[in-house]
Design a protein around this motif. Structure first.
Motif, mmCIF file in Angstrom:
data_model
loop_
_atom_site.group_PDB
_atom_site.id
_atom_site.type_symbol
_atom_site.label_atom_id
_atom_site.label_comp_id
_atom_site.label_asym_id
_atom_site.label_seq_id
_atom_site.Cartn_x
_atom_site.Cartn_y
_atom_site.Cartn_z
ATOM 1 N N VAL A 9 115.598 66.290 8.423
ATOM 2 C CA VAL A 9 115.351 67.478 7.988
ATOM 3 C C VAL A 9 113.685 68.000 7.818
ATOM 4 O O VAL A 9 113.097 66.877 7.424
ATOM 5 N N LEU A 11 110.992 70.673 5.844
ATOM 6 C CA LEU A 11 110.970 71.680 5.084
ATOM 7 C C LEU A 11 109.719 72.400 5.027
ATOM 8 O O LEU A 11 108.793 71.498 4.890
ATOM 9 N N LEU A 25 114.369 75.602 6.160
ATOM 10 C CA LEU A 25 114.686 74.245 6.293
ATOM 11 C C LEU A 25 115.522 73.987 7.676
ATOM 12 O O LEU A 25 116.243 74.923 7.748
ATOM 13 N N LEU A 27 117.690 71.277 9.593
ATOM 14 C CA LEU A 27 118.475 70.285 9.589
ATOM 15 C C LEU A 27 118.948 69.934 11.136
ATOM 16 O O LEU A 27 119.541 70.828 11.899
ATOM 17 N N ALA A 58 112.863 76.044 -2.357
ATOM 18 C CA ALA A 58 113.527 75.002 -1.568
ATOM 19 C C ALA A 58 115.134 74.840 -1.874
ATOM 20 O O ALA A 58 115.800 74.417 -1.162
ATOM 21 N N LEU A 62 118.321 74.865 0.313
ATOM 22 C CA LEU A 62 119.345 73.642 0.381
ATOM 23 C C LEU A 62 120.784 74.275 -0.117
ATOM 24 O O LEU A 62 121.619 73.718 0.811
ATOM 25 N N ALA A 66 123.642 74.011 2.615
ATOM 26 C CA ALA A 66 125.005 73.316 2.326
ATOM 27 C C ALA A 66 126.194 74.263 2.606
ATOM 28 O O ALA A 66 127.269 73.947 3.154
#
Length: 95
Positions: A9, A11, A25, A27, A58, A62, A66
């Motif tokens: 990850v 950021l 972000l 992933l 942030a 996230l 998700a």
């Protein structure tokens, strides 16, 4: 069957002169990369505290990520040919 993996990850946070903080972000699963985005805005009457904007942006990035992970997993499940436990197939449905 045992399975282990490692996802990376990254950021990045950016704050504009107008008090807007943006979070980017990424992933990386090794086979797929997903990107989440989040922003936070400082009200002009409030004291500008960059750490708060960072946390809000942030956190929102996230949450975005998700949701994408859950949607991707759901599509993967739907793409499986076997029926899900607890579902019944009707005549004419392929196994």
């Amino acid at each position: 069957m045992s399975h282990t993996g490692q996802w990376k990850v990254r950021l990045d946070l950016f704050e504009d002169d107008d008090g807007t903080t943006k979070a980017h972000l990424v992933l990386d699963t090794g086979t797929t990369a997903l990107t989440g985005h989040g922003t936070a805005h400082c009200h002009p009457a409030d004291t500008n505290v960059p750490e708060i904007g960072d946390k809000l942006a942030a956190g929102r990035a996230l949450v975005d990520l998700a949701h994408q992970l859950l949607e991707t997993a759901e599509r993967d499940i739907q793409g499986m040919s076997a029926p899900r436990p607890g579902t019944r197939q009707t005549a004419g449905q392929a196994l």
